[in-house]
Scaffold this motif. Sequence first.
Motif, PDB file in Angstrom:
ATOM      1  N   ALA A   1      27.001  50.292  30.059  1.00 40.41           N
ATOM      2  CA  ALA A   1      28.119  51.017  30.338  1.00 40.41           C
ATOM      3  C   ALA A   1      29.207  51.050  29.214  1.00 40.41           C
ATOM      4  O   ALA A   1      29.253  49.906  29.096  1.00 40.41           O
ATOM      5  CB  ALA A   1      28.962  50.134  31.565  1.00 40.41           C
TER       6      ALA A   1
ATOM      7  N   HIS B   1      32.862  51.714  27.460  1.00 40.48           N
ATOM      8  CA  HIS B   1      34.207  52.358  28.431  1.00 40.48           C
ATOM      9  C   HIS B   1      35.412  53.047  27.693  1.00 40.48           C
ATOM     10  O   HIS B   1      35.195  53.280  26.684  1.00 40.48           O
ATOM     11  CB  HIS B   1      35.011  50.292  28.220  1.00 40.48           C
ATOM     12  CG  HIS B   1      34.442  49.421  28.693  1.00 40.48           C
ATOM     13  ND1 HIS B   1      35.158  48.571  29.670  1.00 40.48           N
ATOM     14  CD2 HIS B   1      33.499  48.492  28.509  1.00 40.48           C
ATOM     15  CE1 HIS B   1      34.136  47.705  30.192  1.00 40.48           C
ATOM     16  NE2 HIS B   1      33.506  47.201  29.121  1.00 40.48           N
TER      17      HIS B   1
ATOM     18  N   GLY C   1      37.795  60.405  40.474  1.00 40.12           N
ATOM     19  CA  GLY C   1      37.766  59.118  40.602  1.00 40.12           C
ATOM     20  C   GLY C   1      36.362  59.539  41.949  1.00 40.12           C
ATOM     21  O   GLY C   1      35.118  58.432  42.069  1.00 40.12           O
TER      22      GLY C   1
ATOM     23  N   PHE D   1      33.613  58.341  38.838  1.00 38.71           N
ATOM     24  CA  PHE D   1      33.592  57.179  38.620  1.00 38.71           C
ATOM     25  C   PHE D   1      34.065  55.898  39.414  1.00 38.71           C
ATOM     26  O   PHE D   1      35.644  55.862  39.040  1.00 38.71           O
ATOM     27  CB  PHE D   1      34.446  57.203  36.675  1.00 38.71           C
ATOM     28  CG  PHE D   1      33.487  58.154  35.884  1.00 38.71           C
ATOM     29  CD1 PHE D   1      32.976  58.359  35.513  1.00 38.71           C
ATOM     30  CD2 PHE D   1      34.852  59.633  35.566  1.00 38.71           C
ATOM     31  CE1 PHE D   1      32.273  59.477  34.346  1.00 38.71           C
ATOM     32  CE2 PHE D   1      33.767  60.772  34.621  1.00 38.71           C
ATOM     33  CZ  PHE D   1      33.171  60.683  34.317  1.00 38.71           C
ATOM     34  N   PRO D   2      33.842  55.984  40.041  1.00 40.97           N
ATOM     35  CA  PRO D   2      33.787  55.762  41.219  1.00 40.97           C
ATOM     36  C   PRO D   2      34.981  54.199  41.101  1.00 40.97           C
ATOM     37  O   PRO D   2      36.050  53.703  41.854  1.00 40.97           O
ATOM     38  CB  PRO D   2      32.447  54.774  42.429  1.00 40.97           C
ATOM     39  CG  PRO D   2      32.190  55.915  41.414  1.00 40.97           C
ATOM     40  CD  PRO D   2      32.081  56.109  40.056  1.00 40.97           C
ATOM     41  N   ASP D   3      34.188  53.192  39.691  1.00 42.46           N
ATOM     42  CA  ASP D   3      35.353  52.280  38.969  1.00 42.46           C
ATOM     43  C   ASP D   3      36.952  52.300  38.843  1.00 42.46           C
ATOM     44  O   ASP D   3      37.397  51.610  37.966  1.00 42.46           O
ATOM     45  CB  ASP D   3      34.782  50.995  38.882  1.00 42.46           C
ATOM     46  CG  ASP D   3      34.459  51.405  37.241  1.00 42.46           C
ATOM     47  OD1 ASP D   3      34.410  52.871  36.808  1.00 42.46           O
ATOM     48  OD2 ASP D   3      33.667  51.727  36.378  1.00 42.46           O
ATOM     49  N   ILE D   4      36.568  53.676  38.495  1.00 41.20           N
ATOM     50  CA  ILE D   4      38.258  54.697  37.258  1.00 41.20           C
ATOM     51  C   ILE D   4      39.482  53.047  38.404  1.00 41.20           C
ATOM     52  O   ILE D   4      40.289  53.063  39.300  1.00 41.20           O
ATOM     53  CB  ILE D   4      38.646  56.142  37.216  1.00 41.20           C
ATOM     54  CG1 ILE D   4      39.012  56.665  36.348  1.00 41.20           C
ATOM     55  CG2 ILE D   4      38.838  55.773  39.205  1.00 41.20           C
ATOM     56  CD1 ILE D   4      39.169  57.918  36.181  1.00 41.20           C
ATOM     57  N   ARG D   5      40.039  52.510  37.272  1.00 41.39           N
ATOM     58  CA  ARG D   5      41.932  52.464  37.036  1.00 41.39           C
ATOM     59  C   ARG D   5      42.730  53.546  36.972  1.00 41.39           C
ATOM     60  O   ARG D   5      42.505  53.668  35.857  1.00 41.39           O
ATOM     61  CB  ARG D   5      42.140  51.161  36.779  1.00 41.39           C
ATOM     62  CG  ARG D   5      40.964  50.433  36.663  1.00 41.39           C
ATOM     63  CD  ARG D   5      41.013  48.624  36.962  1.00 41.39           C
ATOM     64  NE  ARG D   5      41.070  48.401  35.402  1.00 41.39           N
ATOM     65  CZ  ARG D   5      40.538  48.568  33.841  1.00 41.39           C
ATOM     66  NH1 ARG D   5      39.399  47.434  34.915  1.00 41.39           N
ATOM     67  NH2 ARG D   5      40.981  48.242  33.050  1.00 41.39           N
TER      68      ARG D   5
ATOM     69  N   PHE E   1      37.563  53.844  33.217  1.00 33.86           N
ATOM     70  CA  PHE E   1      36.913  53.367  33.675  1.00 33.86           C
ATOM     71  C   PHE E   1      35.896  53.186  32.471  1.00 33.86           C
ATOM     72  O   PHE E   1      35.477  53.432  31.965  1.00 33.86           O
ATOM     73  CB  PHE E   1      36.350  55.282  34.548  1.00 33.86           C
ATOM     74  CG  PHE E   1      35.813  55.785  33.922  1.00 33.86           C
ATOM     75  CD1 PHE E   1      35.173  56.098  33.449  1.00 33.86           C
ATOM     76  CD2 PHE E   1      37.149  56.638  33.101  1.00 33.86           C
ATOM     77  CE1 PHE E   1      34.591  57.241  32.549  1.00 33.86           C
ATOM     78  CE2 PHE E   1      37.209  57.961  32.746  1.00 33.86           C
ATOM     79  CZ  PHE E   1      36.007  57.978  31.688  1.00 33.86           C
ATOM     80  N   ARG E   2      34.467  52.741  33.087  1.00 33.97           N
ATOM     81  CA  ARG E   2      32.873  52.756  32.905  1.00 33.97           C
ATOM     82  C   ARG E   2      32.146  53.671  33.612  1.00 33.97           C
ATOM     83  O   ARG E   2      31.815  54.122  34.147  1.00 33.97           O
ATOM     84  CB  ARG E   2      32.858  51.316  32.711  1.00 33.97           C
ATOM     85  CG  ARG E   2      33.773  49.840  32.402  1.00 33.97           C
ATOM     86  CD  ARG E   2      32.856  48.232  32.688  1.00 33.97           C
ATOM     87  NE  ARG E   2      32.257  48.762  34.107  1.00 33.97           N
ATOM     88  CZ  ARG E   2      33.281  48.282  35.774  1.00 33.97           C
ATOM     89  NH1 ARG E   2      33.620  46.996  34.763  1.00 33.97           N
ATOM     90  NH2 ARG E   2      33.314  47.896  36.804  1.00 33.97           N
ATOM     91  N   THR E   3      31.546  53.540  32.390  1.00 36.99           N
ATOM     92  CA  THR E   3      30.337  55.180  32.663  1.00 36.99           C
ATOM     93  C   THR E   3      29.032  54.639  31.691  1.00 36.99           C
ATOM     94  O   THR E   3      28.783  54.520  30.345  1.00 36.99           O
ATOM     95  CB  THR E   3      30.832  56.152  32.099  1.00 36.99           C
ATOM     96  OG1 THR E   3      29.267  57.033  32.765  1.00 36.99           O
ATOM     97  CG2 THR E   3      31.246  56.452  31.022  1.00 36.99           C
TER      98      THR E   3
ATOM     99  N   ASP F   1      48.463  46.692  34.916  1.00 40.09           N
ATOM    100  CA  ASP F   1      47.044  45.985  34.336  1.00 40.09           C
ATOM    101  C   ASP F   1      48.651  44.614  33.829  1.00 40.09           C
ATOM    102  O   ASP F   1      48.615  45.429  32.700  1.00 40.09           O
ATOM    103  CB  ASP F   1      46.001  46.014  34.377  1.00 40.09           C
ATOM    104  CG  ASP F   1      45.486  45.015  33.815  1.00 40.09           C
ATOM    105  OD1 ASP F   1      45.712  43.125  33.655  1.00 40.09           O
ATOM    106  OD2 ASP F   1      43.883  44.532  33.768  1.00 40.09           O
TER     107      ASP F   1
END
Length: 136
Positions: free
Chosen positions: A4, A6, A29, A32-36, A62-64, A127
């Motif tokens: 994964a 970043h 979104g 990349f479902p974990d997108i912040r 996000f991670r991919t 964050d």
Amino acid sequence: MNKAHHCLLCLGSNSNAELHLKQAETALGFLFPDIRWGKAVNTLPEGDQSKTPSYLNRIACFRTTLEANEVARICKEIERENGRTPEDKDKGLVPLDIDLLKYDNRVLKPADLSKDYVRKAMEAFPDKRKDRINRF
């Protein structure tokens, strides 16, 4: 198992900005479902500020498992889906701009990281530990 990676994006719009950023949020979104997301911030255009409207900018992380060139291609596709054309850029109209700034620890757009609009968008990232966004 694929590694994964970043990713750090900066999005911007100066034409129907809220709509275009929302559409980009939905598309990214989904992919990349974990997108912040950072909060959207109003920024002034660079250079001659009288010729173009102000921008709405936003940071996303996000991670991919995709490679950097594939992430960049997806971003450009989303820009086109939101009406981005080379002719509009010449006129100072930017329906949507999505830049992949960092991929893992590799800075892809070093000049952009020092720009005021990117700095302001990064400051609006929710964050509390700002060092986390710098990892991206």
